[in-house]
Design a protein around this motif. Structure first.
Motif, PDB file in Angstrom:
ATOM      1  N   GLU A 170       0.863  -1.179   0.000  1.00  0.00           N
ATOM      2  CA  GLU A 170       0.000   0.000   0.000  1.00  0.00           C
ATOM      3  C   GLU A 170       0.900   1.229   0.000  1.00  0.00           C
ATOM      4  O   GLU A 170       2.121   1.124   0.051  1.00  0.00           O
TER       5      GLU A 170
ATOM      6  N   THR B 139       2.416   2.568  -6.436  1.00  0.00           N
ATOM      7  CA  THR B 139       1.473   3.335  -5.625  1.00  0.00           C
ATOM      8  C   THR B 139       0.499   4.111  -6.506  1.00  0.00           C
ATOM      9  O   THR B 139      -0.705   4.144  -6.242  1.00  0.00           O
TER      10      THR B 139
ATOM     11  N   ASN C 240      -3.557   3.480  -6.659  1.00  0.00           N
ATOM     12  CA  ASN C 240      -4.470   4.536  -6.217  1.00  0.00           C
ATOM     13  C   ASN C 240      -5.339   5.107  -7.331  1.00  0.00           C
ATOM     14  O   ASN C 240      -6.458   5.575  -7.076  1.00  0.00           O
TER      15      ASN C 240
END
Length: 415
Positions: A53, A88, A92
């Motif tokens: 994450e 990332t 996202n």
């Protein structure tokens, strides 16, 4: 798309690979990212992290970058950061921008306004721009954490939120944790002392025992510096500009920020001196305008610098003719170090700061007193200069002691 907080690295990277193939990335380019992701995987295994994450990516980047400025990183270190950022970004947003952009760290809502107030307070107390920017980065992470827990104002903030945020810092390096705790403690103290928070929550923030250990500075020998200077082609406008900047770093030890920010008003031809206020320390410094540098500046101004009303000495060679920025100077120095055929530079720092370190090393070899070196480098005190003593190996060898044999009285009774 699967919940980002419950995706393994293999799942995220597999999705990114599919995305790259849809954009017709070749095998070599995809392989470049795969190698970077394998380093991230090793980092996750070492830290017992199961799912990838954003905060895992941030922790990995913090480990790579440490306390160095991005412009001082090696090509490989920047590539690894890029590999983490694409994971990332895709996780996202479902896509990846082709060009990296500077992350802004927006501070929204009541808590964001409180952080902005704290940053303004820090600046009013004399904190440097770099320190304030670091505070902003660390407190933005706090803001993101609170928003993810539906905490949008200070009345909802309680002990448990602070403790959970602190407990989630385990991914980061010791130096980053130390800086984040320091920023958090200062922010909480500010909230209480200004009546923004009813309670003083600073007691929840543990004291960090971390002590920064200065790295051994990267240096190049006098001969290597001469090879570097000789590798610059001064027969074209770019080379005429580049040689001046390299000379300012190698001969005077100026920082990249001060070189890129140099203005015409800083050059005092009548006294053959350079006067400026250092960007990092805000201290005034006066340095000699060496003949070698002065002649190179004249050559650049007459035959290399584009016509422009900008006050800065160094401009881009192509349109728009803007002020040259620090990362570009880092790439320029790195290019010429490689061009000069200097060995093993991939395992050393190879930006303008390495030339500053090298000047200190050369001065030490000449037995130059520390206060003089401090003045040349623009240090506010000699303590900052003492780290360079560790690169003066010849003098250090003179301080070495012979190891006594075990049968001497000193070792009696030792088993």
């Amino acid at each position: 798309m699967k919940d980002g907080k419950h995706q393994t690295l293999q799942e995220v990277s597999s999705q990114v690979e599919t995305y790259f193939r849809s954009l017709s990335y070749n095998k070599q380019r995809i392989s470049f990212y795969q190698k970077g992701w394998s380093v991230i995987e090793q980092f996750m295994v070492e830290n017992s992290i199961d799912f990838y994450e954003a905060k895992v990516g941030d922790a990995f980047i913090s480990k790579i970058q440490g306390t160095s400025d991005y412009s001082e990183l090696s090509r490989r270190e920047k590539d690894l950061i890029r590999c983490a950022n694409v994971l990332t970004e895709y996780q996202n947003t479902g896509s990846i921008k082709f060009r990296s952009i500077l992350k802004k760290y927006p501070l929204k809502g009541e808590i964001g306004e409180g952080i902005q107030g704290y940053l303004s307070y820090r600046k009013s107390q004399g904190a440097s721009d770099d320190t304030v920017n670091n505070n902003k980065l660390y407190l933005h992470r706090l803001l993101e954490f609170l928003e993810s827990n539906q905490v949008t104002n200070f009345s909802e903030l309680d002990n448990q939120h602070i403790l959970e945020f602190i407990n989630g810092l385990g991914y980061y390096s010791k130096s980053t944790i130390h800086c984040m705790l320091s920023s958090l403690r200062g922010f909480l103290k500010y909230l209480f002392e200004n009546g923004i928070s009813e309670y003083n929550l600073t007691y929840l923030v543990p004291k960090s025992s971390y002590k920064k250990e200065a790295r051994l500075p990267t240096t190049y020998t006098k001969d290597e510096i001469n090879h570097l200077l000789a590798s610059v082609d001064r027969g074209n406008p770019k080379g005429k500009r580049d040689i001046v900047m390299v000379l300012l770093a190698a001969r005077l030890g100026l920082r990249a920020s001060d070189i890129c920010g140099l203005k015409f008003e800083n050059i005092h031809w009548e006294t053959n001196t350079i006067h400026l206020v250092q960007k990092k320390t805000k201290e005034k410094i006066e340095l000699p305008l060496l003949t070698e540098i002065g002649n190179a500046i004249i050559d650049y101004l007459k035959f290399g610098r584009p016509k422009s009303d900008l006050p800065y000495l160094f401009l881009r060679t192509g349109q728009p003719y803007d002020k040259l920025e620090e990362p570009t100077l880092h790439n320029i120095v790195s290019f010429y170090l490689k061009q000069a055929g200097i060995k093993n530079i991939e395992n050393k720092k190879h930006g303008p700061h390495a030339l500053r370190h090298s000047l200190a090393g050369i001065l030490l070899e000449k037995k130059t007193p520390l206060p003089v070196i401090s003045e040349v480098l623009g240090h506010t005190n000699t303590e900052s200069t003492k780290t360079y003593l560790r690169i003066d190996l010849d003098t250090l060898r003179q301080c070495s002691l012979d190891v006594l044999p075990l049968n001497t009285p000193l070792f009696e009774g030792v088993k």
